[in-house]
Design a protein around this motif. Structure first.
Motif, short mmCIF file in Angstrom:
data_model
loop_
_atom_site.label_atom_id
_atom_site.label_comp_id
_atom_site.label_asym_id
_atom_site.label_seq_id
_atom_site.Cartn_x
_atom_site.Cartn_y
_atom_site.Cartn_z
N ARG A 60 0.51 -1.39 -0.07
CA ARG A 60 0.09 -0.02 0.15
C ARG A 60 1.04 1.37 -0.10
O ARG A 60 1.82 0.85 0.09
CB ARG A 60 -1.17 0.09 1.20
CG ARG A 60 -1.79 -1.20 1.26
CD ARG A 60 -3.13 -1.10 2.02
NE ARG A 60 -2.36 -0.39 3.09
CZ ARG A 60 -2.02 -1.60 4.16
NH1 ARG A 60 -2.63 -3.02 4.12
NH2 ARG A 60 -1.90 -1.61 5.60
N GLY A 61 -0.04 2.34 -0.63
CA GLY A 61 1.09 3.49 -0.69
C GLY A 61 0.91 4.17 0.96
O GLY A 61 0.68 3.79 2.00
N ALA A 62 1.69 4.80 0.58
CA ALA A 62 2.09 5.64 2.49
C ALA A 62 1.37 6.76 2.95
O ALA A 62 0.85 6.82 3.69
CB ALA A 62 4.54 6.36 2.27
N ASP A 63 0.30 7.24 2.17
CA ASP A 63 -1.43 7.80 1.58
C ASP A 63 -1.65 7.24 2.14
O ASP A 63 -3.39 8.18 2.84
CB ASP A 63 -1.50 8.82 0.51
CG ASP A 63 -2.11 8.17 -0.14
OD1 ASP A 63 -1.54 6.97 -1.43
OD2 ASP A 63 -2.26 8.60 -1.66
N GLU A 64 -2.16 5.77 2.24
CA GLU A 64 -3.58 5.15 2.35
C GLU A 64 -3.05 4.72 3.83
O GLU A 64 -1.92 4.87 4.37
CB GLU A 64 -2.98 3.87 1.31
CG GLU A 64 -3.70 3.82 0.19
CD GLU A 64 -2.99 2.56 -0.49
OE1 GLU A 64 -4.40 1.64 -0.43
OE2 GLU A 64 -1.96 2.29 -1.92
N PRO A 65 -4.69 4.57 4.46
CA PRO A 65 -4.85 4.33 5.91
C PRO A 65 -4.17 2.50 6.52
O PRO A 65 -4.25 2.30 5.74
CB PRO A 65 -6.55 3.80 5.96
CG PRO A 65 -6.68 3.88 4.45
CD PRO A 65 -6.03 4.08 3.60
N PRO A 107 4.22 -6.09 7.14
CA PRO A 107 3.19 -4.53 7.83
C PRO A 107 3.37 -3.66 6.64
O PRO A 107 3.52 -2.87 5.46
CB PRO A 107 3.67 -4.42 8.85
CG PRO A 107 5.16 -4.15 8.90
CD PRO A 107 4.82 -5.45 8.38
N GLY A 108 1.93 -3.09 5.89
CA GLY A 108 1.24 -2.19 5.32
C GLY A 108 1.26 -3.28 3.24
O GLY A 108 1.28 -2.38 2.71
N LEU A 136 4.66 -16.79 0.09
CA LEU A 136 4.78 -14.99 0.59
C LEU A 136 6.27 -15.22 0.71
O LEU A 136 6.82 -13.47 0.29
CB LEU A 136 4.25 -15.31 2.17
CG LEU A 136 2.89 -15.19 2.64
CD1 LEU A 136 2.29 -15.61 3.95
CD2 LEU A 136 2.62 -13.62 2.21
N ARG A 137 7.24 -15.98 0.74
CA ARG A 137 8.45 -16.30 0.69
C ARG A 137 8.38 -15.17 -0.96
O ARG A 137 9.89 -14.49 -0.79
CB ARG A 137 9.39 -17.12 1.06
CG ARG A 137 9.51 -17.28 2.29
CD ARG A 137 9.87 -18.40 2.34
NE ARG A 137 10.14 -19.23 4.08
CZ ARG A 137 11.01 -19.38 4.50
NH1 ARG A 137 12.20 -17.94 4.16
NH2 ARG A 137 10.93 -19.19 5.42
N LYS A 138 8.19 -15.35 -2.07
CA LYS A 138 8.48 -15.43 -3.15
C LYS A 138 8.11 -14.29 -3.74
O LYS A 138 8.88 -12.97 -4.45
CB LYS A 138 7.80 -16.39 -4.14
CG LYS A 138 8.01 -15.80 -5.73
CD LYS A 138 7.35 -17.03 -6.76
CE LYS A 138 7.48 -17.06 -8.16
NZ LYS A 138 7.77 -17.61 -9.00
N ILE A 139 6.45 -13.75 -2.94
CA ILE A 139 6.47 -11.88 -3.01
C ILE A 139 7.17 -10.82 -2.39
O ILE A 139 7.76 -10.00 -2.48
CB ILE A 139 5.31 -11.68 -2.45
CG1 ILE A 139 3.44 -12.06 -3.24
CG2 ILE A 139 4.38 -10.21 -2.28
CD1 ILE A 139 3.62 -11.88 -3.90
N HIS A 140 7.95 -11.52 -1.06
CA HIS A 140 8.76 -10.60 -0.24
C HIS A 140 9.87 -10.69 -0.74
O HIS A 140 11.20 -9.37 -0.50
CB HIS A 140 8.70 -10.54 0.61
CG HIS A 140 7.03 -10.25 1.40
ND1 HIS A 140 6.46 -8.95 1.24
CD2 HIS A 140 5.90 -10.95 2.15
CE1 HIS A 140 5.77 -8.84 1.56
NE2 HIS A 140 5.58 -9.98 2.30
N SER A 141 10.91 -12.21 -1.50
CA SER A 141 11.85 -11.46 -2.05
C SER A 141 12.43 -10.85 -3.03
O SER A 141 13.76 -10.63 -3.34
CB SER A 141 12.41 -13.65 -2.44
OG SER A 141 12.03 -13.53 -3.05
N ASN A 142 11.25 -10.39 -3.93
CA ASN A 142 11.57 -9.91 -5.00
C ASN A 142 10.74 -8.61 -4.73
O ASN A 142 10.35 -7.84 -5.64
CB ASN A 142 11.73 -10.38 -6.38
CG ASN A 142 10.55 -11.29 -6.91
OD1 ASN A 142 9.21 -11.07 -5.66
ND2 ASN A 142 10.02 -11.93 -7.89
N SER A 143 10.45 -7.74 -3.88
CA SER A 143 9.60 -7.09 -3.54
C SER A 143 10.05 -5.65 -3.86
O SER A 143 9.65 -4.61 -4.47
CB SER A 143 8.68 -7.49 -1.56
OG SER A 143 10.09 -6.63 -1.41
N GLY A 144 11.16 -5.20 -3.25
CA GLY A 144 11.87 -3.78 -3.88
C GLY A 144 11.60 -2.68 -3.34
O GLY A 144 11.59 -1.93 -3.15
N GLY A 145 10.52 -2.87 -2.14
CA GLY A 145 10.48 -2.04 -1.07
C GLY A 145 9.25 -2.14 -0.36
O GLY A 145 9.12 -3.77 0.46
#
Length: 145
Positions: A60-65, A107-108, A136-145
């Motif tokens: 999620r973007g920084a401006d989102e709840p 989080p986020g 989940l590991r695959k999503i976050h292994s190349n998340s870049g952010g």
């Protein structure tokens, strides 16, 4: 006498459902996604297909709840089967997310677990757990952010 069930029911909005109680929790809150627009946004994000489920995720973007909250949603289409089979599949998805999102989620992020026809309701529980952990590991292994 007030209805005890109504008083103990969790919030129906996107409010946090669990929090870090100072024990061995995740250190961030986890909430349920319920709004269609949130599901659609997650569907445009990253996607990992596994034999037992499909994981859609987006940061999620920084401006989102809810900046310090991981949100999780579940969906099973009619391709999976009749209502009994769809509900069983969603119950299983909820249970594996309860076990793994606190460990491997961040989080986020918004996560949508999509049930698969002929698989989610019938796949052994340990294999479903392994599928979600891998996703989940695959999503976050190349998340870049």
């Amino acid at each position: 006498m007030p209805n005890a069930l109504a008083e103990s029911a969790p919030p129906r909005s996107g409010a946090p459902l669990s929090s870090d109680g100072g024990g061995e929790g995740p250190g961030f809150d986890i909430a349920r996604m319920r709004n269609r627009v949130d599901f659609l946004r997650a569907g445009r994000g990253r996607r990992v297909q596994c034999p037992g489920l499909i994981l859609q995720a987006r940061k999620r973007g920084a401006d989102e709840p809810y900046p310090g909250v991981a949100r999780v949603g579940f969906t099973c289409s009619k391709k999976i089967g009749r209502a009994v089979v769809r509900n069983r599949a969603k119950r299983r998805l909820r249970e594996i997310s309860r076990a793994l999102v606190p460990q491997f989620g961040e989080p986020g992020w918004d996560y949508v677990l999509v049930g698969r026809a002929n698989s989610t309701a019938a796949r052994p529980y340990l294999l479903l757990l392994a599928d979600l952990e891998k996703a989940l590991r695959k999503i976050h292994s190349n998340s870049g952010g």
